[in-house]
Design a protein around this motif. Sequence first.
Motif, PDB file in Angstrom:
ATOM      1  N   ASP A 104      38.790  57.871 -12.574  1.00 28.56           N
ATOM      2  CA  ASP A 104      38.586  59.140 -13.263  1.00 28.56           C
ATOM      3  C   ASP A 104      37.116  59.508 -13.270  1.00 28.56           C
ATOM      4  OD1 ASP A 104      41.173  60.146 -14.246  1.00 28.56           O
ATOM      5  OD2 ASP A 104      41.246  58.287 -15.386  1.00 28.56           O
ATOM      6  N   GLU A 105      36.877  60.808 -13.444  1.00 25.57           N
ATOM      7  CA  GLU A 105      35.538  61.366 -13.607  1.00 25.57           C
ATOM      8  C   GLU A 105      34.574  60.900 -12.513  1.00 25.57           C
ATOM      9  OE1 GLU A 105      34.150  61.616 -17.681  1.00 25.57           O
ATOM     10  OE2 GLU A 105      36.195  61.340 -18.444  1.00 25.57           O
ATOM     11  N   LEU A 106      33.421  60.308 -12.872  1.00 22.09           N
ATOM     12  CA  LEU A 106      32.403  59.954 -11.882  1.00 22.09           C
ATOM     13  C   LEU A 106      32.927  58.972 -10.846  1.00 22.09           C
ATOM     14  CD1 LEU A 106      29.205  59.638 -14.128  1.00 22.09           C
ATOM     15  CD2 LEU A 106      29.790  61.487 -12.547  1.00 22.09           C
ATOM     16  N   ASP A 107      33.711  57.990 -11.287  1.00 16.84           N
ATOM     17  CA  ASP A 107      34.249  57.002 -10.340  1.00 16.84           C
ATOM     18  C   ASP A 107      35.181  57.665  -9.328  1.00 16.84           C
ATOM     19  OD1 ASP A 107      32.854  54.950 -11.559  1.00 16.84           O
ATOM     20  OD2 ASP A 107      34.538  54.358 -12.838  1.00 16.84           O
ATOM     21  N   HIS A 108      35.985  58.603  -9.789  1.00 16.23           N
ATOM     22  CA  HIS A 108      36.903  59.300  -8.888  1.00 16.23           C
ATOM     23  C   HIS A 108      36.135  60.177  -7.905  1.00 16.23           C
ATOM     24  CE1 HIS A 108      39.685  62.729  -7.892  1.00 16.23           C
ATOM     25  NE2 HIS A 108      40.398  61.694  -7.509  1.00 16.23           N
ATOM     26  N   ARG A 109      35.130  60.882  -8.375  1.00 14.28           N
ATOM     27  CA  ARG A 109      34.350  61.743  -7.491  1.00 14.28           C
ATOM     28  C   ARG A 109      33.652  60.917  -6.421  1.00 14.28           C
ATOM     29  NH1 ARG A 109      31.433  64.471 -12.525  1.00 14.28           N
ATOM     30  NH2 ARG A 109      33.344  64.743 -13.751  1.00 14.28           N
ATOM     31  N   ARG A 110      33.116  59.768  -6.808  1.00 21.21           N
ATOM     32  CA  ARG A 110      32.436  58.914  -5.824  1.00 21.21           C
ATOM     33  C   ARG A 110      33.427  58.404  -4.781  1.00 21.21           C
ATOM     34  NH1 ARG A 110      31.299  53.086  -5.443  1.00 21.21           N
ATOM     35  NH2 ARG A 110      29.523  52.856  -4.028  1.00 21.21           N
ATOM     36  N   ALA A 111      34.591  57.944  -5.217  1.00 24.32           N
ATOM     37  CA  ALA A 111      35.584  57.427  -4.279  1.00 24.32           C
ATOM     38  C   ALA A 111      35.996  58.504  -3.282  1.00 24.32           C
ATOM     39  CB  ALA A 111      36.800  56.897  -5.038  1.00 24.32           C
ATOM     40  N   ARG A 112      36.208  59.720  -3.742  1.00 23.77           N
ATOM     41  CA  ARG A 112      36.594  60.816  -2.839  1.00 23.77           C
ATOM     42  C   ARG A 112      35.467  61.131  -1.857  1.00 23.77           C
ATOM     43  NH1 ARG A 112      41.282  63.913  -3.983  1.00 23.77           N
ATOM     44  NH2 ARG A 112      40.428  65.581  -2.701  1.00 23.77           N
ATOM     45  N   ARG A 113      34.216  61.104  -2.341  1.00 22.03           N
ATOM     46  CA  ARG A 113      33.086  61.369  -1.440  1.00 22.03           C
ATOM     47  C   ARG A 113      33.053  60.386  -0.289  1.00 22.03           C
ATOM     48  NH1 ARG A 113      29.826  62.016  -5.837  1.00 22.03           N
ATOM     49  NH2 ARG A 113      28.930  59.934  -5.573  1.00 22.03           N
ATOM     50  N   LEU A 114      33.312  59.117  -0.579  1.00 25.51           N
ATOM     51  CA  LEU A 114      33.239  58.089   0.450  1.00 25.51           C
ATOM     52  C   LEU A 114      34.458  58.105   1.367  1.00 25.51           C
ATOM     53  CD1 LEU A 114      31.788  55.173  -1.711  1.00 25.51           C
ATOM     54  CD2 LEU A 114      30.581  56.529   0.008  1.00 25.51           C
TER      55      LEU A 114
END
Length: 454
Positions: A104-114
């Motif tokens: 969720d939130e920052l962790d989810h955004r980072r995972a999607r970016r990678l």
Amino acid sequence: MGPGPATYRTARAGKGGLPPGPRLPRAAQTLLFRTVGHRLTPRLRGRYGDMVRLRLFPEGAVVQLTDAEHIRAVLNGPDTVYHGGEGNAIVEPVLGARSVMLADELDHRRARRLLTPAFRAAALDGYRGMVARLTAEELDRWPAGVPFRAHDRMNRLTLEVVLRVVFGVTRGARLDRLRTLLRAFVDVRPVDFLGWHLPALQRVGRWRRKLAQQRELDALIHEVIRERRDAGEAGAGGTDVLSRLLGSSDEDGGLSDAELRDQLVSLLLAGHETTATALAWSLHELAWSAPLQARAARAAATGDDAFLEAVVKESLRLHPVIAEIARRVTEDVELGEYRIPAGTTVMPMIGQVHLDARYHQAPRVFDPGRFLEGPPPRETWLPFGGGARYCLGAGFALMESAVVLREVLTRFRLEPGRAGREEERARHVVLVPGHGAVVRALPRTGDPHGEAVS
């Protein structure tokens, strides 16, 4: 027309509490939801309306949503308020806490970016030839004129595709073992959900065997990751997803082995049976409609992938593989006339929205043409979710499905393999054809534009 505008709103004093729902014990509601939820939900909607309260294990309080305006508010609401990772917590013991589906939130955004670069259009184009070759190899094994379960065949094919896409390997003892483990791994029954969340059960019977399979699968994946890391730049220079992930990083660095494991398992499972099921339903519907099949065969012969994709999209509308989307609210919010308290899971009910005449004309008619006129509003066609959590692999799934249909329809004419159309059956978190989408495949002869007879 699509639904009107909707926006996120925090709860105000004076709003009502949770919507009405059945009074059955939590255990009974959970059993019914996990086994026949696709049949139960329309009955509950008919009795209680577009918002229905349930009590489920392990989620707790759940509110089902079938109004597109409410769904738009949820899917377009801030990810700090609507937690998709927490909403998917039921699958955390399998996918892992670091999965993009659980973050969720920052962790989810980072995972999607990678993860996103592996699914861009340029990357997808490189997979088309591989999908076509694997499909041709699978079709060579089809029994001409003999009824068979298309879902089983599509599962085998899409598993092979996703293994090549994720790992890039084509043969070897480890890949053979991965195939075997993944086939066993996705054979999940409703009773298995209990073992995921009640550790005491994992010491006995079926739950113990499932845990052993998961541990062996994890060990194999970690072996592959270690080998690629030891190979250095050579191990991160390929076009498969693992190579791309090993070579990717951001300001927080690259993915750890544990993060890689969770992302790879998520991709293997999410990119396997879901696509296979959509393809099986597509073959089932084409087998039952000679005119539509003739048009699809012409599309296959002339390279009209837009129509073949429309067939798959319509299959996903009429037969959604996943019945619901889940979001856990982190603060009190307003939806319609109700005040939804923090900690509640809200569930847009995909199947109900797809069959709603407010959003889809003649909703129970299989008509791929509806997708040739432009896409419907996102909140009325939900097979890949929506909002910030729209499925990363949606483009790949549609490309793969169009390639598979093209190969099938240029070689075979399909007929129903049993009396009567098939209905959905619950299989862990997906809905599959009740009898496996039984069809007969007859070698196609005739003109090159698909007007064929056998």
